[in-house]
Scaffold this motif. Sequence first.
Motif, PDB file in Angstrom:
ATOM      1  N   LYS A 142      -2.371  -5.695  -8.072  1.00  0.00           N
ATOM      2  CA  LYS A 142      -1.370  -4.607  -8.330  1.00  0.00           C
ATOM      3  C   LYS A 142      -0.406  -5.471  -7.958  1.00  0.00           C
ATOM      4  O   LYS A 142       0.710  -5.276  -8.690  1.00  0.00           O
ATOM      5  CB  LYS A 142      -1.076  -3.286  -8.138  1.00  0.00           C
ATOM      6  N   TYR A 167       2.028   1.655  -3.780  1.00  0.00           N
ATOM      7  CA  TYR A 167       1.084   1.555  -5.109  1.00  0.00           C
ATOM      8  C   TYR A 167      -0.368   2.599  -3.717  1.00  0.00           C
ATOM      9  O   TYR A 167      -1.091   1.969  -3.451  1.00  0.00           O
ATOM     10  CB  TYR A 167       0.623   0.664  -5.179  1.00  0.00           C
ATOM     11  N   ASP A 168      -0.217   3.545  -4.228  1.00  0.00           N
ATOM     12  CA  ASP A 168      -1.058   4.732  -3.150  1.00  0.00           C
ATOM     13  C   ASP A 168      -2.630   5.408  -4.324  1.00  0.00           C
ATOM     14  O   ASP A 168      -3.038   5.721  -3.856  1.00  0.00           O
ATOM     15  CB  ASP A 168      -0.783   5.280  -2.772  1.00  0.00           C
ATOM     16  N   ARG A 169      -2.844   4.798  -5.593  1.00  0.00           N
ATOM     17  CA  ARG A 169      -3.602   5.319  -6.390  1.00  0.00           C
ATOM     18  C   ARG A 169      -4.321   4.430  -6.606  1.00  0.00           C
ATOM     19  O   ARG A 169      -3.875   2.925  -7.140  1.00  0.00           O
ATOM     20  CB  ARG A 169      -2.681   5.581  -7.911  1.00  0.00           C
ATOM     21  N   ARG A 170      -5.239   5.141  -7.556  1.00  0.00           N
ATOM     22  CA  ARG A 170      -7.169   3.508  -7.885  1.00  0.00           C
ATOM     23  C   ARG A 170      -6.430   2.592  -6.579  1.00  0.00           C
ATOM     24  O   ARG A 170      -6.804   0.976  -7.008  1.00  0.00           O
ATOM     25  CB  ARG A 170      -6.408   3.355  -9.119  1.00  0.00           C
ATOM     26  N   TRP A 171      -6.894   3.056  -6.018  1.00  0.00           N
ATOM     27  CA  TRP A 171      -7.376   2.403  -4.718  1.00  0.00           C
ATOM     28  C   TRP A 171      -8.980   1.652  -5.107  1.00  0.00           C
ATOM     29  O   TRP A 171      -8.677   0.362  -4.583  1.00  0.00           O
ATOM     30  CB  TRP A 171      -7.051   2.700  -3.042  1.00  0.00           C
ATOM     31  N   TYR A 172      -9.797   1.252  -5.577  1.00  0.00           N
ATOM     32  CA  TYR A 172     -10.575   1.227  -5.721  1.00  0.00           C
ATOM     33  C   TYR A 172     -10.734   0.339  -6.893  1.00  0.00           C
ATOM     34  O   TYR A 172     -12.060  -0.572  -7.039  1.00  0.00           O
ATOM     35  CB  TYR A 172     -11.786   2.394  -6.705  1.00  0.00           C
ATOM     36  N   GLU A 212       0.917  -1.226   0.157  1.00  0.00           N
ATOM     37  CA  GLU A 212       0.102  -0.047  -0.152  1.00  0.00           C
ATOM     38  C   GLU A 212       1.132   1.171  -0.023  1.00  0.00           C
ATOM     39  O   GLU A 212       0.756   2.479  -0.177  1.00  0.00           O
ATOM     40  CB  GLU A 212      -0.541   0.107   0.985  1.00  0.00           C
TER      41      GLU A 212
END
Length: 486
Positions: A236, A226-231, A223
Amino acid sequence: MASEATDSKEKMATSLEANMLYMNKVIKADKNFDVIYRVIQVGGKNACIYLIDGFCKDEMMQKLLQHFMDITEDNMPKDAHEMSKGFVPYVEVDLKDTWEEILYSLMSGVFLLFVDGFDKCILIDSRTYPARGVEEPEKDKVLRGSKDGFVETIVFNTALIRRRIRSTDLVMEMMHAGKSSKTDIVLCYMDNRVDHAFLEKIRDKIKNIQVDALTMNQESLAECLYDRRWYNPFPKFKFTERPDTASAQVLEGNIVILVDNSPSVLIMPTSIFDVVEEADDYYFPPITGTYLRFSRFIIALLTYLMTPTFLLLMEYPHLIPKGFEFIMVRDTVNVPLIWQFLILELAIDGLRLAAVNTPNMLSTPLSVMAALVLGEFSVNSGWFNSEVMLYMAFVAIANYTQSSYELGYALKFMRIINLILTAVFGVWGYGAGILLTVIFMVTNRTVSDQSYIYPVVPFNAKQLAKRLFRLRLPGALDPVDKKGNK
């Protein structure tokens, strides 16, 4: 005295009394029962040892203490460097003079030796961590092949990979993250095959992580990376607990990240085809491996489409192909089908959580009870129709054909959205649900910002054939071609 945060970056003193005063204050030696320190005589000089009980081998500590106490004043070395080279009978010996490095080493389990008049601390890495055996992981089992798996001790995990890749190009790069935890992180890669630009990007991300602790080990690290597009629910990263799978990915030019206290590793960059692959594909002959791979693809597609398609056909009976009229619900529908599916989606996860927390001695009787009550009785009572129970049972079991929990739940979330859209908008909703799933999959970006569905986009026929078919000579992929850049 300055604050602890400031002092930790300063260098130690040559006075043993000053060093002990600082150490005892910082490590709270009077409160921590497992922090052991002892003043001894080494060659006529006062010295002090520090260690964490449980991290050091008692027999080794006893032999080292006996050796140090046997050093006479005539044989006493002049400085720490000379002593570490010729007077410490152990392999892993180091010298540190900053408090930050010394305290980190102690908290990691390293044996410390301070000698009065020496300007450096002698570090003896004789630590041993509590560890379990390298048994085959419960989730990543194979029908044929090696039966070992990663454990919570990072040194054991790196050794399992080294055992399989005996190359000087294999690099195990140690890093740390977390202000309080200072969790060990290892970047594992082949120096002659990895994308060095991507490697530098990952290295910088780890260095710049600003967290107090990686509480959930590799998930906390994932996390942070990669903190983008969590939805977007599609995974990933690829996680594995198998050393053979991790080694194969390293040989293909990927980066494997090992986190201390975690029995699974992160593999990147990752596409949807990497997530679906399993070790069994390569432990069987090409034709069998290809069949197993296609079976997983087809079953994954069925787990997503079966219940929304059944719901659509029940709302539009005229769409049912001739000869398949038997799939119609014959009994009275007391609860709308959409609510039956949604309730069962939740109930299946409830049973899964209950199975995880059920003691082994009670698992069999409770499983029988759950099968009777939630199976037969729920149908007889009118809550659920038998056809709905059948299809949801298939979906629940078929989800376990995927080794990736993340992919299984991604398909589950997409299936629930498709069910709701189909119930509300009919055929248009069914098509919109499929289109939404494709959009989520296509637009999902990995840490490397590359296509999630490579080699479909960008299209590469040779690599697509390798992803779909288990070839006779799997070999390592071209590290440049593997990334789809060229």
